[in-house]
Design an enzyme around this catalytic site. Structure first.
Site, PDB file in Angstrom:
ATOM      1  N   TYR A   1       1.512  -7.144  -6.523  1.00 58.10           N
ATOM      2  CA  TYR A   1       0.646  -5.957  -6.492  1.00 58.10           C
ATOM      3  C   TYR A   1       1.177  -4.863  -7.432  1.00 58.10           C
ATOM      4  CZ  TYR A   1      -1.097  -8.132  -2.142  1.00 58.10           C
ATOM      5  OH  TYR A   1      -1.595  -9.004  -1.210  1.00 58.10           O
TER       6      TYR A   1
ATOM      7  N   LEU B   1     -12.179  -7.107   5.769  1.00 58.50           N
ATOM      8  CA  LEU B   1     -13.533  -6.547   5.691  1.00 58.50           C
ATOM      9  C   LEU B   1     -14.394  -7.369   4.738  1.00 58.50           C
ATOM     10  CD1 LEU B   1     -12.441  -2.795   5.523  1.00 58.50           C
ATOM     11  CD2 LEU B   1     -13.429  -3.999   7.496  1.00 58.50           C
TER      12      LEU B   1
ATOM     13  N   ILE C   1      -5.097  -6.372   8.222  1.00 63.16           N
ATOM     14  CA  ILE C   1      -4.501  -5.441   7.244  1.00 63.16           C
ATOM     15  C   ILE C   1      -5.542  -4.921   6.253  1.00 63.16           C
ATOM     16  CG2 ILE C   1      -2.072  -6.147   7.360  1.00 63.16           C
ATOM     17  CD1 ILE C   1      -2.718  -8.194   5.081  1.00 63.16           C
TER      18      ILE C   1
ATOM     19  N   SER D   1      -7.709   0.768   2.441  1.00 58.29           N
ATOM     20  CA  SER D   1      -8.552   1.855   1.973  1.00 58.29           C
ATOM     21  C   SER D   1      -7.661   2.831   1.250  1.00 58.29           C
ATOM     22  CB  SER D   1      -9.270   2.553   3.129  1.00 58.29           C
ATOM     23  OG  SER D   1     -10.086   3.584   2.599  1.00 58.29           O
TER      24      SER D   1
ATOM     25  N   ASN E   1     -10.418   3.188  10.023  1.00 61.26           N
ATOM     26  CA  ASN E   1      -9.966   1.822  10.293  1.00 61.26           C
ATOM     27  C   ASN E   1      -8.896   1.753  11.380  1.00 61.26           C
ATOM     28  OD1 ASN E   1     -11.747   1.120   8.314  1.00 61.26           O
ATOM     29  ND2 ASN E   1     -10.198   0.734   6.743  1.00 61.26           N
TER      30      ASN E   1
HETATM   31  P1  NDP Z   1     -10.638  -5.435   2.482  1.00 64.85           P
HETATM   32  O1  NDP Z   1     -11.417  -6.533   3.081  1.00 64.85           O
HETATM   33  O2  NDP Z   1      -9.631  -4.701   3.305  1.00 64.85           O
HETATM   34  O3  NDP Z   1     -11.668  -4.414   1.838  1.00 64.85           O
HETATM   35  C1  NDP Z   1     -11.246  -3.328   1.061  1.00 64.85           C
HETATM   36  C2  NDP Z   1     -12.498  -2.641   0.536  1.00 64.85           C
HETATM   37  O4  NDP Z   1     -13.246  -2.098   1.627  1.00 64.85           O
HETATM   38  C3  NDP Z   1     -12.152  -1.498  -0.376  1.00 64.85           C
HETATM   39  O5  NDP Z   1     -13.123  -1.495  -1.423  1.00 64.85           O
HETATM   40  C4  NDP Z   1     -12.309  -0.264   0.500  1.00 64.85           C
HETATM   41  O6  NDP Z   1     -12.750   0.814  -0.293  1.00 64.85           O
HETATM   42  C5  NDP Z   1     -13.388  -0.688   1.465  1.00 64.85           C
HETATM   43  N1  NDP Z   1     -13.216  -0.065   2.786  1.00 64.85           N
HETATM   44  C6  NDP Z   1     -12.097  -0.048   3.538  1.00 64.85           C
HETATM   45  N2  NDP Z   1     -12.311   0.591   4.695  1.00 64.85           N
HETATM   46  C7  NDP Z   1     -13.599   0.980   4.687  1.00 64.85           C
HETATM   47  C8  NDP Z   1     -14.420   1.674   5.606  1.00 64.85           C
HETATM   48  N3  NDP Z   1     -13.940   2.080   6.788  1.00 64.85           N
HETATM   49  N4  NDP Z   1     -15.721   1.918   5.266  1.00 64.85           N
HETATM   50  C9  NDP Z   1     -16.197   1.514   4.068  1.00 64.85           C
HETATM   51  N5  NDP Z   1     -15.482   0.837   3.154  1.00 64.85           N
HETATM   52  C10 NDP Z   1     -14.187   0.570   3.460  1.00 64.85           C
HETATM   53  O7  NDP Z   1      -9.987  -6.014   1.122  1.00 64.85           O
HETATM   54  P2  NDP Z   1      -8.621  -6.391   0.468  1.00 64.85           P
HETATM   55  O8  NDP Z   1      -8.998  -7.524  -0.399  1.00 64.85           O
HETATM   56  O9  NDP Z   1      -7.900  -5.275  -0.115  1.00 64.85           O
HETATM   57  O10 NDP Z   1      -7.696  -6.982   1.643  1.00 64.85           O
HETATM   58  C11 NDP Z   1      -6.846  -6.163   2.432  1.00 64.85           C
HETATM   59  C12 NDP Z   1      -5.390  -6.492   2.197  1.00 64.85           C
HETATM   60  O11 NDP Z   1      -5.136  -7.870   2.400  1.00 64.85           O
HETATM   61  C13 NDP Z   1      -4.926  -6.286   0.742  1.00 64.85           C
HETATM   62  O12 NDP Z   1      -4.785  -4.934   0.408  1.00 64.85           O
HETATM   63  C14 NDP Z   1      -3.647  -7.074   0.742  1.00 64.85           C
HETATM   64  O13 NDP Z   1      -2.609  -6.320   1.347  1.00 64.85           O
HETATM   65  C15 NDP Z   1      -4.028  -8.265   1.608  1.00 64.85           C
HETATM   66  N6  NDP Z   1      -4.421  -9.431   0.763  1.00 64.85           N
HETATM   67  C16 NDP Z   1      -3.597 -10.531   0.782  1.00 64.85           C
HETATM   68  C17 NDP Z   1      -3.894 -11.631   0.023  1.00 64.85           C
HETATM   69  C18 NDP Z   1      -3.009 -12.817   0.084  1.00 64.85           C
HETATM   70  O14 NDP Z   1      -3.180 -13.749  -0.712  1.00 64.85           O
HETATM   71  N7  NDP Z   1      -2.047 -12.872   0.977  1.00 64.85           N
HETATM   72  C19 NDP Z   1      -5.073 -11.676  -0.868  1.00 64.85           C
HETATM   73  C20 NDP Z   1      -5.888 -10.482  -0.793  1.00 64.85           C
HETATM   74  C21 NDP Z   1      -5.563  -9.408   0.009  1.00 64.85           C
HETATM   75  P3  NDP Z   1     -12.095   2.294  -0.172  1.00 64.85           P
HETATM   76  O15 NDP Z   1     -10.696   2.189  -0.687  1.00 64.85           O
HETATM   77  O16 NDP Z   1     -12.983   3.123  -1.030  1.00 64.85           O
HETATM   78  O17 NDP Z   1     -12.143   2.657   1.287  1.00 64.85           O
END
Ligand code: NDP
Length: 274
Positions: A51, A191, A229, A232, A241
């Site tokens: 990351y 999400l 996890i 945002s 959240n």
């Molecule tokens: P998520 O499913 O957590 O979605 C994140 C998106 O949702 C962002 O665009 C965020 O925008 C939006 N969001 C978050 N909260 C809200 C809310 N309450 N209302 C509206 N929109 C919301 O996606 P990620 O892919 O980031 O997954 C989360 C974590 O999982 C990653 O950060 C990482 O730590 C982990 N991960 C691990 C992987 C692995 O291979 N082990 C691969 C991918 C992810 P905004 O910021 O504008 O709120």
């Protein structure tokens, strides 16, 4: 389950059910986001070497003023660092970037079966655990055959398997494998990166409960027994959240969400990703 309740791990330790993820959080913003999230009450940070923001993770933790032991820190060994000695070097580099002297959880990020190095990488993680520099060790994106090889060849069962999991990819079989082995399932992209926010089933439940679609989905993860996890970068999103303690989904809600499973992967296939 309240979001800050702790889930027991198979090694005698535990982790907060809910944390926040740092994927795609820009490096210059990371310390602020981490400090803000910890100020709101989060106690689990999900990071990874790939990351590119481990410096900000450590800086945000120090800025928060919280005692180190109050915060659960995860980071991950990237694919190109697999192999026994390479993984040990990668771990040292992660600690150096974050300025920490241990992590709470160190994960193999992907199995990369074509590289065929995950067993020797796992032996390095066992050594890090035995040395106390990684309190717990686990894996991410491992399928049942990968887990079974680790257990057969080393006798050490991962504490956590962090996998892609959201309403469109519910992973019932892999969750059951994890449960059978005593491994906590942790949901990444919980999400679905927003893909189910407009789903009529989610919207109807959210409207009835007076909650947001994101809150309904996160509550679903907790009620099916997963650690979760979400990411945002907005203060309001982080706060929303975390506010999951004062409502619950009914058995009918859970059954309705179960129908949304569509094999809808957002990320790569772990059997092929190298
Ligand atoms: P998520 O499913 O957590 O979605 C994140 C998106 O949702 C962002 O665009 C965020 O925008 C939006 N969001 C978050 N909260 C809200 C809310 N309450 N209302 C509206 N929109 C919301 O996606 P990620 O892919 O980031 O997954 C989360 C974590 O999982 C990653 O950060 C990482 O730590 C982990 N991960 C691990 C992987 C692995 O291979 N082990 C691969 C991918 C992810 P905004 O910021 O504008 O709120």
């Amino acid at each position: 389950m309240p979001p800050l309740a702790r889930l027991p791990l198979n090694d005698g330790h535990s982790l907060p059910a809910l944390g926040f993820g740092l994927w795609q959080v820009p490096a210059p913003d990371t310390a602020r986001v981490v400090d803000q999230a910890l100020g709101l009450g989060y106690r689990l940070i999900d990071g990874a070497a790939i990351y590119g923001n481990e410096e900000g993770l450590g800086e945000g933790l120090r800025r928060s003023g919280l005692p180190r032991d109050d915060v659960f820190v995860t980071t991950k060994c990237w694919n190109t660092d697999q192999g026994h000695d390479a993984a040990l070097r990668a771990f040292d580099a992660s600690l150096a970037r974050s300025g920490l002297d241990r992590v709470d959880l160190y994960l193999i990020h992907w199995p990369c079966p074509q590289r065929d190095l995950f067993v020797e990488t796992w032996r390095a993680l066992i050594r890090l655990r035995d040395e106390g520099r990684a309190t717990s060790i686990g894996v991410s994106n491992f399928h049942a055959p990968h887990l079974e090889r680790l257990v057969d060849e080393t006798g050490v069962i991962p504490a956590v398997n962090q996998i892609e999991l959201h309403p469109r990819l519910q992973q019932a079989a892999l969750r059951e494998t994890n449960r059978r082995l005593g491994i906590v399932t942790q949901s990444w992209s919980p999400l679905g990166q927003g893909r189910s926010f407009d789903d009529p089933v989610i919207r109807a439940i959210a409207a009835r409960l007076g909650r947001s679609p994101a809150q309904v989905i996160l509550r679903w993860h907790l009620q099916i027994g997963c650690s979760v996890i979400p990411r945002s970068t907005r203060r309001d999103g982080l706060a929303e959240n975390l506010a999951l303690s004062d409502f619950a989904l009914t058995a009918g809600d859970l059954a309705a969400i179960a129908t949304l499973d569509a094999g809808g992967r957002t990320g790569p296939d772990p059997d092929r990703f190298a």
